[in-house]
Motif scaffolding. Structure first.
Motif, PDB file in Angstrom:
ATOM      1  N   PRO A  30      -1.949   2.719   4.500  1.00 59.57           N
ATOM      2  CA  PRO A  30      -3.159   2.867   3.678  1.00 59.57           C
ATOM      3  C   PRO A  30      -3.389   4.333   3.321  1.00 59.57           C
ATOM      4  O   PRO A  30      -3.252   5.218   4.164  1.00 59.57           O
ATOM      5  CB  PRO A  30      -4.270   2.333   4.585  1.00 59.57           C
ATOM      6  N   VAL A  31      -3.739   4.562   2.060  1.00 62.39           N
ATOM      7  CA  VAL A  31      -3.974   5.935   1.613  1.00 62.39           C
ATOM      8  C   VAL A  31      -5.417   6.108   1.145  1.00 62.39           C
ATOM      9  O   VAL A  31      -6.184   6.869   1.717  1.00 62.39           O
ATOM     10  CB  VAL A  31      -2.984   6.332   0.493  1.00 62.39           C
ATOM     11  N   VAL A  32      -5.780   5.384   0.090  1.00 61.17           N
ATOM     12  CA  VAL A  32      -7.141   5.491  -0.432  1.00 61.17           C
ATOM     13  C   VAL A  32      -7.484   4.177  -1.138  1.00 61.17           C
ATOM     14  O   VAL A  32      -6.614   3.534  -1.734  1.00 61.17           O
ATOM     15  CB  VAL A  32      -7.271   6.679  -1.405  1.00 61.17           C
ATOM     16  N   LEU A  33      -8.748   3.747  -1.031  1.00 67.76           N
ATOM     17  CA  LEU A  33      -9.185   2.484  -1.618  1.00 67.76           C
ATOM     18  C   LEU A  33      -8.275   1.355  -1.126  1.00 67.76           C
ATOM     19  O   LEU A  33      -8.065   1.208   0.061  1.00 67.76           O
ATOM     20  CB  LEU A  33      -9.178   2.582  -3.149  1.00 67.76           C
ATOM     21  N   LYS A  36      -1.807   1.487  -0.989  1.00 64.92           N
ATOM     22  CA  LYS A  36      -0.956   1.690   0.187  1.00 64.92           C
ATOM     23  C   LYS A  36       0.396   2.238  -0.261  1.00 64.92           C
ATOM     24  O   LYS A  36       0.903   1.873  -1.323  1.00 64.92           O
ATOM     25  CB  LYS A  36      -0.751   0.380   0.949  1.00 64.92           C
ATOM     26  N   TYR A  37       0.975   3.090   0.589  1.00 64.61           N
ATOM     27  CA  TYR A  37       2.330   3.571   0.302  1.00 64.61           C
ATOM     28  C   TYR A  37       3.343   2.673   0.984  1.00 64.61           C
ATOM     29  O   TYR A  37       3.248   2.390   2.180  1.00 64.61           O
ATOM     30  CB  TYR A  37       2.546   5.008   0.772  1.00 64.61           C
ATOM     31  N   LEU A 143     -12.605   7.308 -10.806  1.00 65.63           N
ATOM     32  CA  LEU A 143     -11.631   7.252  -9.711  1.00 65.63           C
ATOM     33  C   LEU A 143     -10.245   7.737 -10.121  1.00 65.63           C
ATOM     34  O   LEU A 143      -9.394   7.954  -9.256  1.00 65.63           O
ATOM     35  CB  LEU A 143     -11.510   5.818  -9.186  1.00 65.63           C
ATOM     36  N   ALA A 147      -8.626   9.822  -7.084  1.00 65.63           N
ATOM     37  CA  ALA A 147      -7.979   8.801  -6.255  1.00 65.63           C
ATOM     38  C   ALA A 147      -6.602   8.401  -6.776  1.00 65.63           C
ATOM     39  O   ALA A 147      -5.583   8.586  -6.106  1.00 65.63           O
ATOM     40  CB  ALA A 147      -8.879   7.562  -6.150  1.00 65.63           C
ATOM     41  N   PHE A 151      -2.867   9.861  -5.425  1.00 67.81           N
ATOM     42  CA  PHE A 151      -2.094   8.830  -4.726  1.00 67.81           C
ATOM     43  C   PHE A 151      -0.703   8.686  -5.332  1.00 67.81           C
ATOM     44  O   PHE A 151       0.303   8.662  -4.618  1.00 67.81           O
ATOM     45  CB  PHE A 151      -2.812   7.486  -4.780  1.00 67.81           C
ATOM     46  N   LEU A 212      -0.890  13.665   3.371  1.00 68.69           N
ATOM     47  CA  LEU A 212      -1.358  12.318   3.684  1.00 68.69           C
ATOM     48  C   LEU A 212      -2.231  12.325   4.937  1.00 68.69           C
ATOM     49  O   LEU A 212      -3.296  11.681   4.967  1.00 68.69           O
ATOM     50  CB  LEU A 212      -0.159  11.393   3.885  1.00 68.69           C
ATOM     51  N   TRP A 215      -5.534  13.866   4.061  1.00 68.10           N
ATOM     52  CA  TRP A 215      -6.298  12.932   3.222  1.00 68.10           C
ATOM     53  C   TRP A 215      -6.903  11.815   4.059  1.00 68.10           C
ATOM     54  O   TRP A 215      -8.027  11.377   3.835  1.00 68.10           O
ATOM     55  CB  TRP A 215      -5.396  12.353   2.141  1.00 68.10           C
ATOM     56  N   ARG A 216      -6.144  11.349   5.063  1.00 71.21           N
ATOM     57  CA  ARG A 216      -6.625  10.275   5.925  1.00 71.21           C
ATOM     58  C   ARG A 216      -7.578  10.752   7.010  1.00 71.21           C
ATOM     59  O   ARG A 216      -8.128   9.961   7.752  1.00 71.21           O
ATOM     60  CB  ARG A 216      -5.420   9.561   6.581  1.00 71.21           C
TER      61      ARG A 216
END
Length: 219
Positions: A30-33, A36-37, A143, A147, A151, A212, A215-216
């Motif tokens: 999970p990255v944002v919203l 996912k990577y 966004l 975002a 991402f 990452l 960011w997380r």
């Protein structure tokens, strides 16, 4: 001979598709919203380097369809977005590498693929995201830059670094197994250039992982 070569190609592409699917299922960061990577694009790009952009597109389509019917929560829209994202990166990189089968061709291909993916996904997120988020397009626009842009830039950086690090070892293993013959590349990189490439790719990977984690909120 041609039939034997076709069978080997089908075996390798099937194997790469299976690996890409397994990576997609098992590694979803999970990255944002809801973003996912997943490292599946790396394997699909390597398949494109081996057999061209059409091979990347076919493997991408297969993996996207399998993802849709197994683990995806976004249905056909998510399948379409996954297919466009992967193809914009892997097919662009493979197309350029096919024209110039050298180290510089691979680097330029991956850079072009990264730019293509970032640009196209900004457009498609603006067009499609409102449909499955259930919000007006005006709610998605704020966004895009904070975002979706970072991402996809992070995703492109990770894909590029992993592809550069894994392509040579994987192809070498396939050649030793007899599944892949030599590419006939007369511009093989020297040991010095390979070391430089490895260090640059490792630095890019470390930078992306650090970003990452920041960011997380881990760091």
């Amino acid at each position: 001979m041609d039939r034997n070569r076709s069978v080997k190609k089908l075996v390798i592409l099937s194997m790469l598709g299976a690996i890409a699917y397994v990576l997609m299922v098992t590694i979803r960061v999970p990255v944002v919203l809801f973003l996912k990577y997943e490292p599946k694009d790396v394997i699909i790009a390597i398949g494109g380097f081996l057999y061209g952009p059409l091979a990347s597109a076919l493997v991408s389509l297969l993996v996207s369809l399998l993802e849709m019917v197994t683990v995806s929560e976004t249905g056909p829209i998510g399948c379409l977005m996954n297919f466009i994202s992967t193809c914009s990166f892997a097919c662009t990189a493979a197309f350029i590498y096919k024209k110039k089968r050298s180290l510089s061709g691979a680097i330029w291909g991956l850079l072009a693929g990264s730019v293509s993916m970032i640009g196209l996904m900004l457009l498609w997120n603006w067009l499609v995201t409102p449909l499955y988020m259930g919000i007006p397009r005006s709610g998605v626009e704020p966004l895009l830059l904070p975002a979706f842009l970072p991402f996809n830039a992070l995703k492109a950086g990770l894909n590029t670094a992993f592809t550069l690090l894994l392509y040579k070892p994987l192809v070498t293993a396939l050649r030793r197994s007899g599944l892949v013959s030599g590419t006939g590349n007369s511009h093989a990189p020297t040991k010095g250039s390979r070391l430089g490439l490895f260090l640059c790719a490792a630095a890019l990977l470390a930078t992306c992982i650090l970003l990452l984690l920041v960011w997380r909120g881990v760091l």
